[in-house]
Enzyme design. Sequence first.
Site, PDB file in Angstrom:
ATOM      1  N   GLY A 103      13.025   2.444   2.596  1.00 51.20           N
ATOM      2  CA  GLY A 103      13.100   2.034   1.187  1.00 51.20           C
ATOM      3  C   GLY A 103      12.443   0.700   0.909  1.00 51.20           C
ATOM      4  O   GLY A 103      12.008  -0.005   1.813  1.00 51.20           O
ATOM      5  N   GLY A 105      12.493  -2.601   0.754  1.00 48.70           N
ATOM      6  CA  GLY A 105      13.372  -3.661   1.237  1.00 48.70           C
ATOM      7  C   GLY A 105      13.020  -5.006   0.638  1.00 48.70           C
ATOM      8  O   GLY A 105      13.836  -5.927   0.611  1.00 48.70           O
ATOM      9  N   LYS A 125       6.243  -7.896  -4.717  1.00 50.47           N
ATOM     10  CA  LYS A 125       6.538  -7.827  -3.280  1.00 50.47           C
ATOM     11  C   LYS A 125       7.015  -9.206  -2.842  1.00 50.47           C
ATOM     12  O   LYS A 125       6.331 -10.202  -3.066  1.00 50.47           O
ATOM     13  CB  LYS A 125       5.294  -7.409  -2.497  1.00 50.47           C
ATOM     14  CG  LYS A 125       5.556  -7.210  -1.001  1.00 50.47           C
ATOM     15  CD  LYS A 125       4.417  -6.486  -0.329  1.00 50.47           C
ATOM     16  CE  LYS A 125       4.638  -6.358   1.176  1.00 50.47           C
ATOM     17  NZ  LYS A 125       3.521  -5.655   1.818  1.00 50.47           N
ATOM     18  N   GLY A 138      14.336  -9.733   2.238  1.00 48.77           N
ATOM     19  CA  GLY A 138      13.666  -9.282   1.022  1.00 48.77           C
ATOM     20  C   GLY A 138      12.540 -10.188   0.552  1.00 48.77           C
ATOM     21  O   GLY A 138      12.000  -9.991  -0.537  1.00 48.77           O
ATOM     22  N   ARG A 202       5.381   7.266  -1.607  1.00 48.63           N
ATOM     23  CA  ARG A 202       4.854   7.432  -0.242  1.00 48.63           C
ATOM     24  C   ARG A 202       5.276   8.771   0.341  1.00 48.63           C
ATOM     25  O   ARG A 202       6.198   9.409  -0.182  1.00 48.63           O
ATOM     26  CB  ARG A 202       5.430   6.314   0.656  1.00 48.63           C
ATOM     27  CG  ARG A 202       5.144   4.926   0.142  1.00 48.63           C
ATOM     28  CD  ARG A 202       6.370   4.018   0.286  1.00 48.63           C
ATOM     29  NE  ARG A 202       6.173   2.772  -0.446  1.00 48.63           N
ATOM     30  CZ  ARG A 202       5.623   1.691   0.063  1.00 48.63           C
ATOM     31  NH1 ARG A 202       5.280   1.667   1.323  1.00 48.63           N
ATOM     32  NH2 ARG A 202       5.430   0.618  -0.667  1.00 48.63           N
ATOM     33  N   ASP A 272       5.932   5.889   5.972  1.00 47.00           N
ATOM     34  CA  ASP A 272       6.382   5.134   4.793  1.00 47.00           C
ATOM     35  C   ASP A 272       5.267   4.238   4.257  1.00 47.00           C
ATOM     36  O   ASP A 272       5.404   3.652   3.189  1.00 47.00           O
ATOM     37  CB  ASP A 272       7.625   4.294   5.123  1.00 47.00           C
ATOM     38  CG  ASP A 272       7.424   3.419   6.345  1.00 47.00           C
ATOM     39  OD1 ASP A 272       7.105   3.976   7.413  1.00 47.00           O
ATOM     40  OD2 ASP A 272       7.569   2.191   6.252  1.00 47.00           O
TER      41      ASP A 272
HETATM   42  P1  AMP Z   1       6.500  -2.322   6.699  1.00 45.25           P
HETATM   43  O1  AMP Z   1       6.248  -1.666   8.005  1.00 45.25           O
HETATM   44  O2  AMP Z   1       6.140  -3.772   6.640  1.00 45.25           O
HETATM   45  O3  AMP Z   1       5.841  -1.580   5.585  1.00 45.25           O
HETATM   46  O4  AMP Z   1       8.077  -2.319   6.431  1.00 45.25           O
HETATM   47  C1  AMP Z   1       8.952  -1.336   6.891  1.00 45.25           C
HETATM   48  C2  AMP Z   1      10.270  -1.427   6.183  1.00 45.25           C
HETATM   49  O5  AMP Z   1      10.868  -2.705   6.374  1.00 45.25           O
HETATM   50  C3  AMP Z   1      10.214  -1.213   4.683  1.00 45.25           C
HETATM   51  O6  AMP Z   1      11.342  -0.513   4.299  1.00 45.25           O
HETATM   52  C4  AMP Z   1      10.229  -2.622   4.149  1.00 45.25           C
HETATM   53  O7  AMP Z   1      10.719  -2.684   2.833  1.00 45.25           O
HETATM   54  C5  AMP Z   1      11.157  -3.318   5.128  1.00 45.25           C
HETATM   55  N1  AMP Z   1      10.915  -4.768   5.203  1.00 45.25           N
HETATM   56  C6  AMP Z   1       9.862  -5.398   5.755  1.00 45.25           C
HETATM   57  N2  AMP Z   1       9.979  -6.733   5.647  1.00 45.25           N
HETATM   58  C7  AMP Z   1      11.143  -6.964   4.988  1.00 45.25           C
HETATM   59  C8  AMP Z   1      11.838  -8.129   4.556  1.00 45.25           C
HETATM   60  N3  AMP Z   1      11.367  -9.356   4.772  1.00 45.25           N
HETATM   61  N4  AMP Z   1      13.016  -7.960   3.908  1.00 45.25           N
HETATM   62  C9  AMP Z   1      13.512  -6.743   3.675  1.00 45.25           C
HETATM   63  N5  AMP Z   1      12.918  -5.612   4.065  1.00 45.25           N
HETATM   64  C10 AMP Z   1      11.750  -5.706   4.707  1.00 45.25           C
HETATM   65 MG    MG Z   2       5.817  -0.522   4.242  1.00 43.75          MG
END
Ligand code: AMP
Ligand code: MG
Length: 523
Positions: A103, A105, A125, A138, A202, A272
């Site tokens: 989701g 995040g 973002k 987040g 996605r 994702d």
């Molecule tokens: P990514 O591989 O960077 O696209 O992220 C994978 C998952 O981790 C997604 O669900 C993102 O929303 C979550 N995510 C990455 N960085 C953060 C963060 N700093 N805080 C919260 N969720 C994160």
């Molecule tokens: Mg991602």
Amino acid sequence: MMDIKLKIIDRFNKELPADTRTDTARRQVTEACFSFVKPKVPSNPSLVHVSPEMLTILGLDTTIATLEKFLNVFSGAEILTSTQPYAMCYGGHQFGNWAGQLGDGRAINLCEVEHLQKNWTLQLKGAGETPYSRSADGLAVLRSSIREYLCSEAMHHLGIPTTRALSLMLSGDMVLRDMLYDGNPENEKGAIVCRVAESFIRFGNFEIFTARGDVKTLKKLVDFTIEHHFPHLGAPSKETYLRFFQEVAHRSLAMVVHWQRVGFVHGVMNTDNMSILGLTIDYGPYGWLEGYDHGWTPNTTDRTHKRYRFGAQPQIVLWNLLQLANALYPLIDEAEPLEKILMEYKEAYPKAYQAMMLKKLGLKTQQQEDFGLITDLEAVLQVSETDMTIFFRYLANYKKDGSIPGIEVVQEAFYFPDEIQGKVQEQWEQWFLNYSNRLQQEALTDVQRKGGMNKVNPKYVLRNYMAQMAIDAADTGDYTLVDELFQLLKKPYDEQPEREKWFAKRPDWARHKAGCSMLSCSS
Ligand code: AMP
Ligand code: MG
């Protein structure tokens, strides 16, 4: 008084089922496509950069970015009236394994807007916690936000389908990150990018419902996606769903062929991070080939298996499409037509790749020996560390009559010119001999060929060291380099004599510097 006048037409958060809770406590969200959530109010937002082109695309006046209201809305400090921000629920396969619910995040969708018959979702973002933040905060740091901001716009100007970026702001808050994963976290400047895309849906948005056996919500999301983003496919039916899958496969194929053309390595091709619209999405530890190498990945997290290395990207798209096929299966109930579409991808990719490579080589016709010409080139490019971008750009100067030796023409592309001797030199000479022979079968003049090649072989790409230089300067409050690269990358195929310094191999100091060759996911 000037105001932010957007034509807001929310659909995702109006037509699809919402999570009943609106707090940010981490939880599994079921039977819902999203959760309403408010962005974190930043303590002292300030503008780093804004894209005038994106303002125009959204129907906003280009002077609007000077307003306090603009600063507030696109940093998350203020919510536009009659909008209801939300975080999407999705799952995904990460590095080959089902990871369950992921989701948004740290992404919060503000609203959907319409301008000139186009629909855009605006998303922040790095705007704070959501129910999907899992163990994280987040937030995003300036470093990764500059990389996303510059690269997504650069990709667009390269002619590659991508999410876009409207603005880049500092939040005024500090964010703790362990950039090298070595147990030495440091405070970094927090930042927020406003991303823009027709949709941020996605593959993982569909996968999550199938994984949970929730066919009802799956159908709602698929029907919604087709109605709003693939309306030409017609009313919901099994046939429509298959055509939908087929079009996603086509778009994903087109996207990855572009990546291979310009030497872009995404770095984290989890499901994702695969857009249902075939857009390049989620700019994290991506990189651009400097030395041409099929085995290269910029992502330190993937260092051991190199699952997402340059040469594997087309195969990974197929693997991801298979996951999407599995996700859509409950609506179709027949594996065979889905498999057929996957087979089509398998057959279409090599053809599309070859057609693309012929353009890179300036060849208009297709001949029997072209497959060999391309694979031989790939091999010799790897043997001697050769800068991909510079190589193809100089190759356009090659003369059909062979009056200048090929090695001389592309000399500047070699990282170690002294090593071009003996067997390696012979290999190169042989390749140029074949290329020269092949050119004799073409009607194009040298000038015509060069013109065509320079339209598909960019002169300027966002090398990691360039982004890092902009980041280092921005960290001290100097944004001129961010703007310089932003302007440069608007015209990646043009000669820009005043910016020629960016047409250069990666400097030696950048070979092993953090952020310049390898990157971590910590952002
Ligand atoms: P990514 O591989 O960077 O696209 O992220 C994978 C998952 O981790 C997604 O669900 C993102 O929303 C979550 N995510 C990455 N960085 C953060 C963060 N700093 N805080 C919260 N969720 C994160
Ligand atoms: Mg991602």
